[in-house]
Design a protein around this motif. Structure first.
Motif, short mmCIF file in Angstrom:
data_model
loop_
_atom_site.label_atom_id
_atom_site.label_comp_id
_atom_site.label_asym_id
_atom_site.label_seq_id
_atom_site.Cartn_x
_atom_site.Cartn_y
_atom_site.Cartn_z
N PHE A 45 -4.85 13.36 -14.73
CA PHE A 45 -3.98 14.34 -14.07
C PHE A 45 -3.58 13.80 -12.71
O PHE A 45 -4.25 12.93 -12.14
N LEU A 47 -2.31 15.68 -9.11
CA LEU A 47 -2.14 17.00 -8.48
C LEU A 47 -2.11 16.82 -6.96
O LEU A 47 -2.22 15.71 -6.45
N THR A 56 -5.65 12.20 -8.09
CA THR A 56 -5.64 12.04 -9.55
C THR A 56 -7.08 12.11 -10.03
O THR A 56 -8.02 12.18 -9.23
N ASP A 57 -7.26 12.09 -11.35
CA ASP A 57 -8.62 12.05 -11.90
C ASP A 57 -9.38 10.84 -11.36
O ASP A 57 -10.58 10.90 -11.14
N ILE A 104 -8.62 24.10 -10.07
CA ILE A 104 -7.25 23.75 -10.44
C ILE A 104 -6.52 25.05 -10.74
O ILE A 104 -6.93 25.82 -11.61
N GLN A 138 2.80 19.26 -13.90
CA GLN A 138 1.51 18.61 -13.58
C GLN A 138 0.34 19.52 -13.96
O GLN A 138 -0.68 19.05 -14.45
N ALA A 142 -2.80 18.93 -16.79
CA ALA A 142 -4.23 19.13 -16.51
C ALA A 142 -4.84 20.16 -17.46
O ALA A 142 -5.93 19.97 -17.99
N LYS A 143 -4.12 21.25 -17.68
CA LYS A 143 -4.62 22.29 -18.59
C LYS A 143 -4.81 21.72 -19.99
O LYS A 143 -5.82 21.98 -20.65
N TYR A 146 -7.93 19.59 -20.40
CA TYR A 146 -9.19 20.36 -20.40
C TYR A 146 -9.18 21.52 -21.38
O TYR A 146 -10.07 22.37 -21.35
#
Ligand code: NI
Length: 204
Positions: A45, A47, A56-57, A104, A138, A142-143, A146
């Motif tokens: 992700f 963000l 980011t991750d 998030i 974005q 991410a959603k 996960y």
């Protein structure tokens, strides 16, 4: 541990997601999803954090992450869960700086970095909690990574006239970014504290 793979919460989560996304008759894919569910949570992700920095991750590798999807206007579920996580960290007696605690938002329209900067300091929330927002696109990435759901619904009583129905899970991701455990609204602060201590001890 099989306990985690066949955890009813995980199966419920998978069933919920499949119910929402798959065409009729997805029995076979449901089985596959439960079996591989552990590895399927998490991903990349990009963000913006509550200080306006792009993250980011990859930014968070090196420390385990505790991730929650919610939003600042949520009247009860989000504050309850974030306070529960704060309480669990206190009960565990682990150093809260051992984790990246991340919120998030599922509501990027209202949750600007400035809004999140105020929200993350609320009483009882995890120490060092970081709020992450972004464009709708974005947030959707991410959603999806996960398997989190944030469904916008009308609510005339809330500023803007809408609220969000959303999944209520705290994800524990390892320092390598891989899925470790998931906590639901049913888990008590004591249970979460025990599982965090187990993770510290065993890496699982
Ligand atoms: Ni909420």
């Amino acid at each position: 541990m099989s306990r985690k793979i066949f955890n009813p919460v995980m199966i419920g989560l998978c069933a919920l997601v499949l119910g929402a996304c798959s065409p009729a008759g997805g029995g076979q894919s449901a089985t596959n999803t439960v079996v591989s569910g552990e590895a399927n949570i998490g991903g990349t992700f990009t963000l913006t954090d509550h200080e306006g920095q792009t993250v980011t991750d990859q930014t968070f590798l090196g420390k385990p992450m505790l991730i929650y999807f919610g939003f600042a206007y949520c009247p009860d579920v989000c504050p309850t869960s974030l306070q529960k996580l704060g309480a669990a960290l206190t009960l565990s007696k682990l150093d809260p700086d051992m984790f990246h605690s991340l919120l998030i938002t599922v509501d990027p329209e209202r949750d600007t970095p400035e809004q999140l900067a105020l929200y993350v300091t609320a009483n009882g929330f995890p120490k060092g909690l970081r709020g992450l927002t972004g464009t709708q696109e974005q947030i959707d990435v991410a959603k999806k990574a996960y398997i989190a759901i944030g469904q916008k619904v009308d609510d005339p009583d809330t500023p803007g006239g809408f609220t969000y129905d959303h999944t209520n899970f705290i994800y524990l991701m390892g320092a390598d970014g891989k899925f470790v455990d998931i906590f639901s609204g049913l888990d008590t602060p004591q249970e979460i504290a025990e599982r965090l201590k187990t993770y510290k001890k065993t890496g699982r």
